[in-house]
Design a protein around this motif. Sequence first.
Motif, PDB file in Angstrom:
ATOM      1  N   CYS A 116     -14.325 -35.657 -30.166  1.00 36.71           N
ATOM      2  CA  CYS A 116     -13.362 -36.698 -30.505  1.00 36.71           C
ATOM      3  C   CYS A 116     -13.702 -38.015 -29.813  1.00 36.71           C
ATOM      4  O   CYS A 116     -13.521 -39.089 -30.386  1.00 36.71           O
ATOM      5  CB  CYS A 116     -11.953 -36.262 -30.125  1.00 36.71           C
ATOM      6  N   VAL A 117     -14.189 -37.944 -28.572  1.00 34.32           N
ATOM      7  CA  VAL A 117     -14.596 -39.174 -27.889  1.00 34.32           C
ATOM      8  C   VAL A 117     -15.700 -39.846 -28.691  1.00 34.32           C
ATOM      9  O   VAL A 117     -15.674 -41.061 -28.938  1.00 34.32           O
ATOM     10  CB  VAL A 117     -15.077 -38.866 -26.452  1.00 34.32           C
ATOM     11  N   PRO A 152     -12.526 -28.081 -24.819  1.00 33.27           N
ATOM     12  CA  PRO A 152     -13.345 -29.143 -24.190  1.00 33.27           C
ATOM     13  C   PRO A 152     -14.391 -29.704 -25.146  1.00 33.27           C
ATOM     14  O   PRO A 152     -14.562 -30.930 -25.229  1.00 33.27           O
ATOM     15  CB  PRO A 152     -14.016 -28.406 -23.022  1.00 33.27           C
ATOM     16  N   ALA A 153     -15.051 -28.837 -25.886  1.00 36.47           N
ATOM     17  CA  ALA A 153     -16.072 -29.319 -26.824  1.00 36.47           C
ATOM     18  C   ALA A 153     -15.423 -30.203 -27.889  1.00 36.47           C
ATOM     19  O   ALA A 153     -15.958 -31.255 -28.248  1.00 36.47           O
ATOM     20  CB  ALA A 153     -16.785 -28.134 -27.469  1.00 36.47           C
ATOM     21  N   TYR A 193      -5.317 -36.899 -29.649  1.00 37.97           N
ATOM     22  CA  TYR A 193      -6.146 -36.146 -28.709  1.00 37.97           C
ATOM     23  C   TYR A 193      -5.396 -34.927 -28.186  1.00 37.97           C
ATOM     24  O   TYR A 193      -5.948 -33.836 -28.077  1.00 37.97           O
ATOM     25  CB  TYR A 193      -6.543 -37.040 -27.525  1.00 37.97           C
ATOM     26  N   LEU A 194      -4.104 -35.161 -27.833  1.00 34.89           N
ATOM     27  CA  LEU A 194      -3.310 -34.053 -27.308  1.00 34.89           C
ATOM     28  C   LEU A 194      -3.146 -32.959 -28.360  1.00 34.89           C
ATOM     29  O   LEU A 194      -3.145 -31.774 -28.054  1.00 34.89           O
ATOM     30  CB  LEU A 194      -1.942 -34.560 -26.851  1.00 34.89           C
ATOM     31  N   MET A 195      -3.029 -33.390 -29.639  1.00 34.48           N
ATOM     32  CA  MET A 195      -2.929 -32.399 -30.708  1.00 34.48           C
ATOM     33  C   MET A 195      -4.184 -31.538 -30.757  1.00 34.48           C
ATOM     34  O   MET A 195      -4.116 -30.329 -30.994  1.00 34.48           O
ATOM     35  CB  MET A 195      -2.725 -33.083 -32.065  1.00 34.48           C
ATOM     36  N   VAL A 196      -5.327 -32.189 -30.549  1.00 32.30           N
ATOM     37  CA  VAL A 196      -6.583 -31.439 -30.568  1.00 32.30           C
ATOM     38  C   VAL A 196      -6.600 -30.417 -29.438  1.00 32.30           C
ATOM     39  O   VAL A 196      -7.070 -29.291 -29.598  1.00 32.30           O
ATOM     40  CB  VAL A 196      -7.788 -32.402 -30.448  1.00 32.30           C
TER      41      VAL A 196
END
Lengths: 495, 215
Positions: free
Chosen positions: B101-102, B95-96, B18-21
């Motif tokens: 990813c969620v 944010p999108a 997630y952090l990579m994204v």
Amino acid sequence: MNLLVVTLAAPLITAAIGGLGGPRQFKETVMIGGLAITFGLCLATAGRFLGGGVPAAFGDALRVDGLSALVLVLCGFVGLLSGTYGVGYLRRNEERRLVTKRMRREFFGLIPAYVFAMLLVSVSNNLGILWVAVELTTLASVSLVTFHDRDTSLEAAWKFLVLGSLGLAFALLGTVLLFAAGQGRLGEGMAALNWTRFMQVAPQLHPLTVRLGVVFALIGYGTKAGLAPMHTWKPDAYREAPSPAVALMAVGMLNGALYCILRIHLISKAAIGPEFSGGLLLTLGLLSVLVAVPFVLIQWNLKRLLAYSSIEHVGIMAIGVGLGAEAGVFGALLHMTYHSFAKPVALFSAGTLAQLHSSSDLGRIQNGTFTRTPVASALLVLSALIITGSPPFGMFFSEMTILRAGLIGSHATATGVFLAALSVLFCGFVFQVGRIVLGPPRDPSDRRQPLPERFDFGMGTVIAAALLAVVSSFYLPGPLMALIRAATAVVWGDV
Amino acid sequence: MKADILVLCAAGMLVSAYLMVGQRALFTTIRLYGLQSLLLAVVAATIAISEARPELWVTAGVTVALKTILIPWFLMRVIDRIGIHREIEPFLSVPASLLVCVGLTVVGYRVSTGFPEGAGGVSHHLIGVALSLLLVGLFLMVTRKKAITQILALLTVENAVFLVAVGVTSGMPLIVELGISFDVILAVLILGILVRRIVDRFESMDVSRLSTLKG
């Protein structure tokens, strides 16, 4: 010494010698000699199989059954053909001082290495080794895609490697999931990933995990085979790679990837019945044939045209297997054999034309090649007739076999779509090839005239390959036919 | 205890993805990948202890050596040489992207519920995380333009596959695993060399510019 190990060692040694320095003459001799010995050893291995033996090595991690033997022989054959044509191809470029030291090293090292990786694919009985071998083919071929070091080759190589690696990551996940589906019943150690072990315990595999594993593995290996919609790397790589390397991709790699697909299909068939993976293969196959249609019609490059033909043919083979009839499987394997004979001729004659015109773009080759380069043009027309499945050549019969299998089975709609797509593809090919070869001749004042045609080593190889392709259409030697039947027995029967 | 460590590490891997994204500095993204691989090694080591599988120690060792040290070091060197440090505006805003990813994580968990229980009852979580990680990696691949980020996305997908291998099957046969690791490192090497050639040629590693070949 184990025959199978020697067979695999031969191209590897050839690659090692070719990759090192040495006078050009010596390297050429080593490559042709080494690949000829390799082909001989492939024949010997297949011969031992036909004699009733099951050549195997490393605790059945490598094992030759009917399917392996057929793919092994075809890969060895195309390896020798590409190596021989490759020598002529490079000589022609040497004369025009287009070849750097790096190119020479890569060419003589990587082509035999590629052959080695393909042979390893074709005899792998272990799904893990199979994956590693397919990845090796990708890594060996990527430097061949960047061979000419153009802007577009870097683009093609990037797409090829990223898409290929992603596909292989999927294939690996599929393999892991299939292994997980065994829930410990496959046993411990290396042998647990053996295909034969999978087949023994297939009915006890966890069904949902098998399904998921099969989907991932088919998508993954389908990427390598170039089944739509994972085919997008193919036209780019075919255009950029030198023609001898393209022949290895179009025949060796395609057969190897199809081999992987068939192994996965067989596990799936034994575990959860033939409908699931058969249906997937039928869908992907039809999609591949259909995808090829528009791109053949609007094509701007000769080698890309042949890439779409290759997408079409792998689609035809997938359809043959997916139909779920013995005749379909036989037709698919027969088609694979004829394709292995015919496709190199098409690629080599296209490659010769491209070399003479310094480009494979149709805009550069222009029309009316027949007046300038009659032999290469005639060979292109001949090979185009063969690979579009025109009678009386072999692929007509293999396609008819598949069509008949589809009509007898309960796949009338799919067969109808398939037949329609085949007809349009035939017309598209005749249109494109006819346009190049027959159109009005080029204006004599044009400065970019092609080089004159000469009967050199490369041209000799193309003519020999064309003769073989024509002869094989009418007469397949008895042992080769026996191999096709043995392979059909593996894919159809419960061997 | 053991189950806690496993779930914690697996969740950590997903968080790092997630952090990579959400990250644009390339160095940080590479470090996050290193962290993700380290957590994978911890998962392998934990299973090695709890199920007495000594060969998983080799997996853990190889993972640390290759994926937390060698590959990040190599990629950082490539970036240093070419002097490009930041990802440009991705196709989708951060944010999108995180929202997508969620959604992907939910899908991953949903698929994982059909699996049989494997190693020690936590395999359901491990598969859920692994499939989510796979989807997030694929998402990263299609939305980013820099060649290096695409390599990292590919490696994230690879980590997800290894998480399934370690967590669900308690490891593939050792020789196969070594062969796979060898191939992965070779692929990264070749990709790295390609990136440098692309930058030399196009003076950018924006792969969305590689679009000459069509049709």
